[in-house]
Design a protein around this motif. Structure first.
Motif, short mmCIF file in Angstrom:
data_model
loop_
_atom_site.label_atom_id
_atom_site.label_comp_id
_atom_site.label_asym_id
_atom_site.label_seq_id
_atom_site.Cartn_x
_atom_site.Cartn_y
_atom_site.Cartn_z
N TYR A 59 91.09 94.66 71.51
CA TYR A 59 90.23 93.51 71.23
C TYR A 59 88.87 93.69 71.92
N ASN A 60 88.87 94.12 73.17
CA ASN A 60 87.64 94.31 73.92
C ASN A 60 86.82 95.49 73.38
N VAL A 61 87.50 96.53 72.93
CA VAL A 61 86.80 97.67 72.32
C VAL A 61 86.06 97.20 71.07
N PRO B 46 98.61 92.87 56.54
CA PRO B 46 97.54 92.95 55.52
C PRO B 46 96.20 93.39 56.09
N LYS B 47 96.02 93.33 57.39
CA LYS B 47 94.74 93.68 58.00
C LYS B 47 94.63 95.17 58.31
N LEU B 48 95.74 95.90 58.25
CA LEU B 48 95.72 97.32 58.59
C LEU B 48 94.87 98.12 57.61
N ARG B 49 94.32 99.21 58.10
CA ARG B 49 93.47 100.07 57.28
C ARG B 49 94.18 101.40 57.01
N GLY C 241 93.58 89.09 64.92
CA GLY C 241 94.15 90.34 64.40
C GLY C 241 93.11 91.30 63.87
N GLU C 242 92.05 90.79 63.22
CA GLU C 242 91.00 91.66 62.68
C GLU C 242 90.32 92.44 63.80
N SER C 243 90.12 91.78 64.95
CA SER C 243 89.47 92.46 66.07
C SER C 243 90.38 93.54 66.65
#
Length: 441
Positions: free
Chosen positions: A144-146, A92-95, A56-58
């Motif tokens: 994810y690849n970006v 929770p990972k959203l910015r 998810g972080e990626s």
């Protein structure tokens, strides 16, 4: 660290599904919103949800980079609300500036035209792209690849393996590995004479075997019995589509009334394409709207009560219009139609799965995190929209994972549309042809 569109091209990033449009071109446009397509609306596919759960972080980093490159102030993740566990892991990972928009469990929620309407309330005009309404759409694996582009080029692929297999699974596999390796990871199949659908059951293609390689756009392998509804329908040729349509279509218009693009207000009416079968195919008879068909197959596999093939007729008409270089300039569309009809005419996924006889298969696909081992890979030089790549290696040459093995041809100092290709394993180049590069360990 900031990344540029040139970095994405050099890393070989293209759309991880669909036709493989080069991502550096898409993210060179300016938009106010970047939308991550996490709808994964094709039945039995699960790899995008698994990517979010495990990486998810990626995905969020890829979204952030997409926003930075396009100048967008808003990032949206469109995902079906029923995937509450996935949503809660991602939230929770959203910015700053990012949000999740829950979607109905309907098909085709992942069509980017439907997705943009459902997440942003904007209708992309017929023949347009999301940038026309200030948006850019990336799918989960592309994001994810970006995110990884500065560390490792695109050398791996996530693939769902489902249907009549012993263990439905999502796998991580080197690009160029044989498709059969993915099936082995799912425990194989008990079918004596299986058929295979590459991609999703609705929009994927029928394959006789799994001898071919995994590409940058391979998303799923669905194993089905030879007599399954999906296999029989994908085996239809144009003669059968035309013959059955001429003899049985009663112009009920269900294909039109439930068409996702029609519900968005686009001037596509599949029942009129069916009507055109009564005329010579050498003339345009109420079919210019065929050009706006997304070919989602909802009309052919679910909506038509007679089991006919409006999608096939739309496709044939579309190809004819392209060959004749006919384009409907400034096509009309009813911008209020989605507000009036869309919410009431969606096709629930479970109803669709019942209609196409998929409810008997296990509908899950947990990720097998370890990378599958491929002793040999066949890397196709055309895995994207654009020109085939030019090999930069020769037979007998030793290569390392991540090395460039093919690049975009350059004309008048300008690289062709495409993205570089890289070795997906350490090994030796066994052969180089105009279509592929083969590497063996």
């Amino acid at each position: 660290m900031p990344i540029t569109t040139a970095d994405l091209a050099a890393a070989g990033v293209v759309g991880a599904g669909g036709a493989g449009f080069p991502t550096h071109v898409k993210l060179s446009g300016k938009a106010d919103t970047v939308v991550i397509n996490a709808a994964e609306c094709e039945p039995l596919l699960h790899k995008d949800k698994e990517i979010i759960l495990h990486y998810g972080e990626s995905v969020v980093e890829g979204l952030a980079r997409g926003m930075e490159l396009t100048g967008a102030s808003r990032g949206v993740v469109g995902i079906k609300r029923k995937y509450d566990r996935v949503i809660e892991s991602l939230r929770p990972k959203l910015r700053a500036g990012m949000e999740i928009v829950p979607l109905d469990d309907a098909y085709p929620a992942g069509d980017e035209f439907v997705l943009v309407y459902k997440t942003l309330g904007r209708v992309i005009p017929p023949g347009g792209i999301p940038l026309a309404v200030g948006a850019v759409v990336m799918n989960v694996e592309t994001a994810y690849n970006v995110a990884r582009a500065g560390q490792m080029p695109v050398v791996e692929k996530f693939v769902s393996v489902a249907g009549a297999v012993r263990r439905p699974v999502s796998v991580r596999v080197p690009i160029g590995a044989p498709l059969s390796l993915c099936l082995q990871a799912a425990g194989g199949t008990d079918l004596a004479d299986p058929a295979f659908v590459l991609g999703g059951v609705m929009m994927g293609t029928l394959a006789e075997n799994l001898d071919g390689p995994v590409t940058k756009t391979t998303g799923g392998i669905i194993v089905l019995p030879r007599d399954h509804f999906i296999v029989r329908r994908k085996s239809w040729d144009w003669n059968k589509t035309m013959r059955t349509g001429r003899s049985a279509c009663d112009q009920c218009s269900h294909c039109t009334e439930l068409c996702p693009r029609y519900l968005l207000g686009h001037p596509i009416e599949p029942h009129k394409s069916m009507r055109s079968l009564g005329f010579s195919m050498n003339r345009e008879a109420d079919v210019p709207g065929s050009a706006f068909c997304s070919e989602c197959n909802l009309c052919s596999y679910s909506s038509c009560p007679e089991g006919l093939d409006p999608r096939g007729v739309n496709h044939q008409n579309k190809m004819r219009l392209i060959a004749e270089k006919k384009r409907w300039e400034n096509p009309p569309f009813d911008s209020d139609r989605p507000n009036r009809l869309m919410a009431f005419r969606q096709t629930p996924t479970k109803r669709l799965m019942r209609r196409v006889d998929l409810l008997g298969f296990d509908n899950h696909g947990p990720l097998r995190e370890e990378l599958l081992d491929a002793p040999e890979v066949t890397l196709l030089l055309k895995q994207h929209i654009g020109a085939p790549l030019t090999p930069t290696v020769r037979a007998g040459q030793a290569v390392r994972k991540g090395d460039v093995i093919a690049a975009r041809p350059v004309t008048d100092g300008k690289p062709a549309l495409g993205a570089d290709l890289h070795a997906s394993i350490d090994g030796v180049v066994r052969s180089v042809t105009e279509k592929s590069v083969v590497i063996s360990k």
